[in-house]
Structures are given as C-alpha cells and as structure tokens.
Design an enzyme around this catalytic site. Structure first.
Site, PDB file in Angstrom:
ATOM      1  N   ARG A 163       0.820  -1.212   0.000  1.00 56.31           N
ATOM      2  CA  ARG A 163       0.000   0.000   0.000  1.00 56.31           C
ATOM      3  C   ARG A 163       0.849   1.255   0.000  1.00 56.31           C
ATOM      4  NH1 ARG A 163      -5.389  -2.041   3.460  1.00 56.31           N
ATOM      5  NH2 ARG A 163      -6.199  -3.146   1.636  1.00 56.31           N
TER       6      ARG A 163
ATOM      7  N   TYR B 215      -6.765   0.458  -6.821  1.00 53.45           N
ATOM      8  CA  TYR B 215      -6.254  -0.892  -6.532  1.00 53.45           C
ATOM      9  C   TYR B 215      -5.508  -0.994  -5.191  1.00 53.45           C
ATOM     10  CZ  TYR B 215      -1.823   0.119  -9.268  1.00 53.45           C
ATOM     11  OH  TYR B 215      -0.665   0.610  -9.775  1.00 53.45           O
ATOM     12  N   GLU B 216      -5.251  -2.196  -4.801  1.00 55.91           N
ATOM     13  CA  GLU B 216      -4.656  -2.471  -3.477  1.00 55.91           C
ATOM     14  C   GLU B 216      -5.596  -1.990  -2.378  1.00 55.91           C
ATOM     15  OE1 GLU B 216      -1.804  -4.213  -3.929  1.00 55.91           O
ATOM     16  OE2 GLU B 216      -1.899  -4.674  -1.801  1.00 55.91           O
ATOM     17  N   GLY B 217      -6.917  -2.109  -2.624  1.00 52.51           N
ATOM     18  CA  GLY B 217      -7.927  -1.588  -1.696  1.00 52.51           C
ATOM     19  C   GLY B 217      -8.307  -0.179  -2.079  1.00 52.51           C
TER      20      GLY B 217
END
Lengths: 592, 592
Positions: free
Chosen positions: A294, A434-436
C-alpha cells in the site's frame, strides 16, 4: 513528449537533512551516508530518465496484446526490463543470500519513486514480482526461497499477486477458487482470477503466481483462505524449467490507463500449486505484505504528481501568453511566460508543495518499515500500520489531483496526447482504486487502526506532533509559519477522533460516515508535520551558512504555502465529520 | 455498457416548482407550463436514451479519422444526426422565420443537458453549429441570415467557431490569421486555426466557419480582430452550393476524451470570407455569445456528472460485497449490496447533491439569459454576466470531480472501459479547459465581473441571498437546515470580497492569487441558494399534501446533505484567499 528529471537533490535533502537517516539506529542505516545514497540514486535516476521514461508514451500508445495465450508487451519493454535486471535493481532490498543487494526499504522507496514517475506501467512488472518475492521471503520455506528467489531477483522470472475474482474484490471471503490437496503434498488450483497485473507477458522465462484459494472442507469464508505458489512453468529439482502448468491468460482488460501493463484474466484449470505459509492463514500472509504494497501504491500516486508537475512547470516557464498585471516581465517578447500569472503560480505551488511533502511523508514511512522489519520494533510496526492507509489513500487522491492540476496548467495542450500530461492523469487514477480502494483504506484506518493497541498508537502519533512542536517553539519563524498552523490542524484531528469516540459507539455509522474525511484530515496533519520538519531542516541549513541558499529558501517558501493554503482544509473535514451520519444515511437505497 | 435515464421528473421540479418559470414575465415563458415542457423533455429524453446514448461508447472507441482531407465520424453518427435534425432539435431556440422553433433558452438548456449526458462528443457537432448560428443571429445582416440559417437550422449544414492558433489561446491579441480585403467586399482569409471542434466531418453538406482574423493595416492587437463567415462551400445566389472554398482540415488532434468529436487543425489558404458584424469588433461579437457558450460548457461538465452518478448508483445497488455494519440487509444473499456501506453512500450523496444543485443553478442562469435577451433587461444581463464564469468554472471542476467520484464507486470496474465510467471522466475533463480555462474564468470573475456596474451587480447578488433568507426565516426547518448554513457561507463570500477590496488595490496579486478560490466560494454560495430554494419548494409540496412524498423527502434529505457537508468548505476558501499573495508569489520563476 513529456520529460522527466530525477529529483535526486530533493531526495537527498529529505533523506539526510530532514530524516537524517544515517544517524538512525536501524540496522543497515549507518551505511546510508549521503555519498552512498547519491551514487545509488544518480544511477537509478539515469536509468529512469534515459531508459524507461522514453518508453512511457510508447507503452500507453501500443498497450499489450494477447494472441494464442501469449501477451506481447510494448516495443522496447523487454530490452529495458533486461537492462533494469542487469543493474541489480530487481533485488535491491532482497536478501543477499539469494542474489539481492540487501538494502533497506528506504533506498528501495526512493528508487521506486523515480521508476514510477518515469514509467508506472513498466515499473509494475517489477513491482508485482517484488510483491511476490516479499511474500516468499516472509512466508516461504527455505526450499521455496531457494527455488524461486534467485531467478526472480535476477529478473529472469516474474511474479504476481492473485486476489480478485469477478464477484469478489474487497470481500475476499466470497472467494471461489479452490485448492484440492494432492497426495504428494501439492494442490490442484482451479478458478478464475481477474485484474492480475503482469499476469502474463513476454519479458521473462517464468512467472511465479501467488494465488489465494480455499481448500475444500476448510471454512468457506475468509478464515479458510490459503496462499499458494503457482508457477507458470513447474520447476524441476535441478532448478531447470519443467512442464507448463495448467493456467493461462484468458483475456486482457481494456482500461483507462497503465496500458503498458498487462491486466490479465487468469484461468487456473487444476494448476499445480504449493502452499506457502500456514493453511487457512492466507489473509494473514497477505496482510504482512500489505503495508509495503500500500505504501508502494501511495508512492505511485504522488510519483505521477511529481512528473506531471515537472512538465507543468516547464510549460509555464515557456508558454508566452498575456502580460504580468504588475508590469511586463519579458517586454522583448510578444507576451510574458504564463508563470507570471498569479493563478498559474497558485496552481504550480499547489502541485510543488504537495509532491515535496508527499515524498517526505512516504520516505518517513519507509524508515518505519525498516525499523519494524530490521529491528523487530513493535512500536514502529504499529505506527506504520496506522499511517499506511493514509499514505495509500490520501497520497493517491492528492497525487491524482496534482496530475489533474498539472494538466490544467497546459490548457488545451494538456488534453492532447502529445504533451503526455493526460497519460499521467489516466495512469494515476488507478492508484486510488487498486490495493484496496481509498474508501476501504479509510475504513481500515477508522475501523481497525485507530483502535490499534487500545488506541495507544494514535496517541503516540499525537504525542509525536506535540513534542515536535514543543521542542521547536523557540524558533520564531518556524513557530509562526509552521508550528502554529500544525497545532491548529492537529487540534482538528483530535477533535475528530473525539467525535468518533463519543458518537461511534452508539452508532458506528457516525464514525464510518466520516472515515474518508478523517483519512484526509489525518493526511493533512502528517503533511503539516513533515513540512514542519523540512522547514526546520531548511532554516538550519541557512543558519549554518549553506551555500545553496536558493534551494533552502525555496523549500521554506513552498512549506509556507502548504501551511497557509493547504492545511486549513482540516477545518472543513472536521465540520463534515461532526455533521454525523444523519444526512449520509437518510435515503432509502432505491431513492438514489 | 453504461446506461442513461433522462431526469425529466427532476427537471420538472426545478422548472415548475423551484423556478416556477411559467409565472415569470419573460416573453414566451407563459407558454411553458408543465404539460408543454414535459412533452418536449420526454421527447428529447427518448432521443437521448435510445439514439445518442448507445453511440457514446462507439464514438469513444472508434474516434474520427482523416483521409484525404475528409473526416469520417464514428458508425451511426450520421444517421443519428439526421434523426436529431428531423426532430427539429437543431433550431429549438432559433428564430421561427428561419425555420427554428423560437423557444426560450431555458428549454434549450434542459434539452442540452440530456443530449450532453447521453453523448457529449456527438452533441458538440450541433453545439458548435448552434454557436455559429447564434453569432449570425446576433450580428449577421439579413442577407447573411437568409443565406446560412435555414440550412443550419435544418441540420443540413454545420458550423464552427475558430479562435485558437498554435501560439495564441487565451491571449487572442497575438493572432496571426489575416483577412485581406477584396474588391468585391469579401476577404481572403489566410492562417492556421487549431482545436476546432467539428471543424470538418461527413454529416453535413456544408460547414459555416466563423473565423477571427486581422485585417492588414488595422491595429495588430486585440483591437484589430474581426469576425468572418468562411463557408466550406461558397453559396450561390440561389442558395445552392458553389465552389469549394480554399480551406481544409490539416489534421486531427489525438486527445484524452471526446473522441467522437473531430478536433481539427484548420488551414485557411486565401479562403473567401465575409465580414460579420463591425470591422475590428470581432472580440465584441464573440463576447456577446460568450455567456451562452460558457453556460453551455458548465452544463456539459455537470451533465457528465449526472450520467456518471446514475451508473454509480445502479452499480452500488447491485454489487454485493461485505455486510452492513449495523446488521445484514440482504441475509439471503452472499453479501449486502455495497450501497449499505456509509462511505459508499457518502460518495453517492456527494454526487447526487452536486448534480441536482448544478441543474437548478444552471437552469436559473438560463432564465436570466432569457430575461436579458427577450426583455432587454440590463440587470438580468449583468447578473448572468457575473454568474457565467462561476457556472463555467465551478460546475465543470465539480462535474469532473463528480465523474471521478462515480468512477470510484465502481472500484476496479470503474477503471475498465466496459463500464463506461472512465469515458465520462475523460470527456468531462475538457470542460475545465475549453471556452476559457477555469483559471481564466476566475480571472474574468475577479478582474472584470466583480467591478461590473461599479460593484452594483455583486451587491445585487448579496441582496438576493439576503432577502431570500429574510423572507423565509419563519419556516423553522428551512431555516435550521438551509438558511443558517447559507447565511454562514454568504458571510464568507462577503468577507472574501472585502479582502479583495482592502488588499487588491495596493497589490492586484492579492486579489488574483485568490481568484480561483473566490470562484469556488461564490459557486458554493450559489449552490447553497438554489438548494435552499429547492428545499423551500419541497417543503411546500409536502405541506400541500403532494402524493409523491418520497421524491420530496429525498430532495430535502439531499439538500440537507449539501448544506451540512459541502457548503462548509467556504471557510477554507476564505482562509486561502485571506492568506494573500505572499506565499503564492514567493518563488522566482526558475525555482519551480
């Protein structure tokens, strides 16, 4: 065509004058003196400027193509990938015993910013491989490490992370991909994964997929998810490549940006996979890599802002249009460069103040990762866990906004392909998702991280801000321009936290309706803090008679802009938070 | 593929319950009762939903192509253009004597929103023709009107506006295109114009270019610019098409969005042109159309927000992921629809509250245009002149932001082409740039419009807000939720104006450094005012026992959201403005 200049000077200022890394006690940091990091960063910067940046518009224009299961990357990508691999950049922070260079994550971060600014889509191939390597380093057996890491570090093999399925993204408990145990201890993986960056491509001999799947008979929810190594080609005992595994790329997504990176539908049809880490602990294995991943995305977000800003500033210095309202600045020319106009400057200052602050914020976070990993420091681990959703969510929102602002500086030219700004905007956009998604980041922050260690971690953050202010109040200029606004912003943040405590218990929606604003509010305070630290460092350099006064004066002026013009938004975030859940939750679903 | 639903119900609420147009004394408005406008809007809505919206992704994917000087538009565009023309939509607000329908601009505005939401790139072909027609109506001789308008209104001929050249956009005084007088009273036009939307295409038999150029011997600055009609094919005395004129499309821009619209480089090589309006008054001729054109762009901006929001709301109602934190809402399904999550709602409310407010704001502006044009009302003319840069600048910034927010609701799907959200974002982006960048709008507002009529116009605006508040204070709910926040926002706006007065004289940069924030602050107050008006209308409907209580309650709830969550940002804008020019102007140009 856009240009990119490696910001090595500013990086050195952050590393050595602001964070003073070589004075930190983290293992390996003593080696990181200014000469050493300069040598590394100059070299990486050259690669970014000369090799990968020129391929950025090429990748955007050509994209990737899929034919008969083979993904072809844009012209020049393969050669560039080899050049990067040969330079040893793939394993910069990987263990030396497997061929890596064993450098701290802070070095990887600084290098990563440059590679991301230069060509985000290209850099994602190594970024995803890096993620897979990190998983193997953290959770793999010695045999797994020996089997996969050397070739991945050498850049001969790639890697991916497989989480998402068509019906599940954030809610991974809904996962359907199955891992059927085999007698030899391996598993047969079956299912479809989507949005797999670098899932298939022509730049490496093998791709090591890390795949989340459920073992039949285990819990059919998030507690039954395990992680598997599923290589494209099986690896023989002697390390040579064996049979092709039963997996294939079933399609490429057409998407808004990062065209140079292959976003793959991956079909696993009874592919051979190997459990990595403990059974049913797949999510935990993922989460240990989450902070790094993140932060890496936060870095991508502001890195697009960096290169976009550079091109906006150059355009504004060059483009002649109109006259300075206080008198012509270039009377010998048909018009003044547009940088004379206050609103053009306001926009450029907004960009500059953000990217420099974001760099310092992210680098600071990277030092915490090193401290946590290299020193097993639980407090550093907790602090970076708290700050990770902010680095990801806040910096990508603002990085995108910065790219949009930079595009605006160019007027109509910003909308055309040839100037390249619009690509930075399109590429930056994915970092918010992306990545949450950033909404999920804000939930992580408010729902999980605020309560970390019973709230001790967030209290430690407040303490950190408070003590920095207290320790430096006597510096009058710093106090006036930096510490006073920081104190006000920090007060807003504490008030927001208090609101959550008092109102979130009786109705969790009161906290969750404010989570996004809280993430931004917290991000602003972090930016205020790092700008105050940079201000202190710049004043100190001037006091010490540094020769490059222009650099330090510009740093102070940019910091003052941030504190005076950006930080005041904390009051708005607080007002929004304190308005509670009522207006947010008032409508029935069908009234939207 | 994205969908579009014509928001006819909400439009009727704005037109008839909020603005109460048929009660206004503007000429032609008495005919605009609810039945009449419903009939028009339903018809336009059908066209937008069934004919042009399905072509929106087609246009984006295919774009336009140039071969041997001929621009081919995407599949289906020509047929759709004919359908729109046959319906009489090209001349909706054009004079009846030339075949138009003579309707007020307010009707054109409502129809225009739908056409823009459905397919912005396609609608620009008629939008540019409309701009050219407006110029001919306002400044052409009777003969010119007779020669060009009937075929343009019938949709047989198109039209364009030619301002920009490679070295001059905002600063049109630098223009190089020349108009050499001929013995027959015509001119030979020579020069290159760029970014000419709809400059060349295959949907019409002729294109009527309106071109700004300088006549040799006249002042070589903005005071020597004249406007010319330069048709692609010369028109014979009998109205038939004659010789091909010496002009051609030299290239198409590759750009971020609006791919379906041909953005042309236009080369004029001694093309025959005819002066329209007075010599050297070309800029004035342009400016009389500017209010309409800029409002039209503001409308485009929020219209992209409208359709993006619709798709975000539908996705959020449909996508299953996670559980409501206060208890499962759809226990029979594997997960709840994501609309249960507070942060998803916050985002949707942000979108909904903006687009509904923006519609009311723009429609309100359109009534002023009608009042100014149809009644020669100088006060209405002044008020809409003041508000035009705000409608353009503020609504396009926020319209783009809304499209970005809507894209975010879809998570990863928002980044893929197939869902269409990313196209709305890319298309919306241009609205912040063309027809004068939003920075230029803010300059127009602060540098020109605030001083209009010695400041009387802005004072009249404040008076308008004040009297609305005063007249409605007794309505307790309205007062609490709408008027009180409106009063606070309006106070911030007045304080900002006061700051400019007190500090702009001694240093104009103090005003200009705050112009962008002032435009947004002003925009917020306008939104607050129209939301208060809508709130009043909705409360009144409920009090009167309206049957559709759900609609009015949702309207009030959405308004409360706007007032509680969006309006407070005025304080931040004020703080930024009051920080003055120092931090904005501190750096030397080369320090960026």
């Amino acid at each position: 065509m856009p240009h990119y200049t490696a910001p090595t000077k500013d990086m050195a200022f952050v590393l050595h004058e602001t964070l003073r890394i070589s004075e930190l006690s983290t293992r390996g940091y003593a080696d990181l003196d200014a000469d050493f990091t300069s040598a590394v960063l100059e070299e990486a910067g050259k690669l970014a400027m000369d090799v990968t940046a020129p391929l950025n518009p090429v990748g955007d224009e050509q994209g990737c193509t899929l034919e008969n299961g083979v993904v072809r990357t844009p012209d020049g990508f393969k050669e560039a990938f080899e050049t990067v691999a040969e330079g040893g950049w793939m394993g910069l922070d990987m263990p030396e015993e497997y061929g890596g260079q064993g450098m701290p994550y802070i070095v990887q971060t600084a290098v990563g910013e440059m590679f991301s600014s230069a060509n985000m889509a290209f850099n994602m191939y190594q970024g995803l491989a890096h993620g897979a390597m990190s998983a193997i380093v953290a959770h793999g057996t010695d045999a797994q490490k020996q089997t996969y890491l050397p070739n991945m570090i050498a850049g001969k093999w790639g890697g991916t992370m497989n989480l998402t399925e068509p019906h599940c993204g954030t809610d991974l408990g809904l996962m359907r991909t199955k891992a059927a145990p085999q007698e030899d201890g391996s598993y047969k993986i079956s299912g479809q994964k989507i949005w797999i960056s670098a899932g298939e491509h022509d730049m490496v001999d093998n791709i090591v997929h890390l795949v989340l799947a459920k073992i039949p008979g285990e819990p059919d929810d998030i507690k039954g998810v395990s992680l598997f190594i599923v290589p494209k080609f099986l690896v023989n005992e002697d390390g040579s490549l064996g049979a092709r595994n039963d997996l294939s790329c079933g399609g490429l997504e057409k998407k808004m940006g990062i065209h140079g990176n292959a976003t793959c539908v991956m079909n696993y049809d009874g592919a051979t996979g190997y459990l990595i880490g403990e059974k049913n602990k797949g999510m935990r294995a993922m989460f240990t890599m989450m902070n790094e991943a993140r932060i890496g995305v936060g870095l991508q977000g502001y890195a697009q802002g960096v290169v976009a800003y550079q091109n906006a500033a150059a355009f504004a210095q060059d483009r002649l249009q109109g006259r300075d309202v206080t008198g012509a600045k270039a009377p010998e020319k048909p018009a003044d460069p547009i940088i004379v106009h206050p609103d053009v400057r306001r926009n450029l200052m907004e960009q500059k103040a953000f990217v420099e602050g974001a760099r310092a914020f992210t680098f600071w976070g990277a030092t915490m990762i090193d401290q946590a990993v290299r020193e097993d420091d639980a407090e550093a681990e907790a602090m970076i866990s708290l700050l990770t959703p902010i680095i990801k969510g806040f910096l990508t929102d603002k990085g995108f906004e910065t790219a949009v602002n930079a595009q605006q500086t160019l007027g109509g030219s910003g909308f055309t392909r040839e100037w390249g700004l619009e690509q930075f905007v399109r590429d930056a956009r994915i970092t918010m998702i992306y990545e949450g998604t950033n909404g999920v980041q804000s939930l992580d922050l408010v729902g999980r991280k605020l309560g970390l260690n019973g709230g001790k971690t967030v209290m430690a953050f407040f303490e950190l801000v408070k003590s920095f202010i207290k320790d430096n109040t006597e510096h009058e200029a710093l106090n006036t321009h930096f510490l006073t606004p920081l104190k006000a912003a920090s007060k807003d943040l504490q008030a927001a936290g208090m609101y959550f405590m008092q109102n979130g218990m009786k109705n969790p929606n009161n906290a969750l309706s404010g989570s996004y604003d809280f993430m931004h509010l917290f991000g602003q305070v972090c930016m205020g803090l790092v700008w105050a630290k940079m201000g202190k460092a710049a004043y100190a350099a001037l006091d010490a008679g540094a020769s490059d006064t222009g650099f330090y004066e510009a740093k102070i002026a940019t910091g003052k802009y941030y504190m005076a013009r950006c930080l005041p938004i904390t009051a708005t975030h607080l007002a929004r938070i304190e308005s509670g859940a009522d207006t947010v939750m008032a409508l029935e679903a069908e009234q939207f």
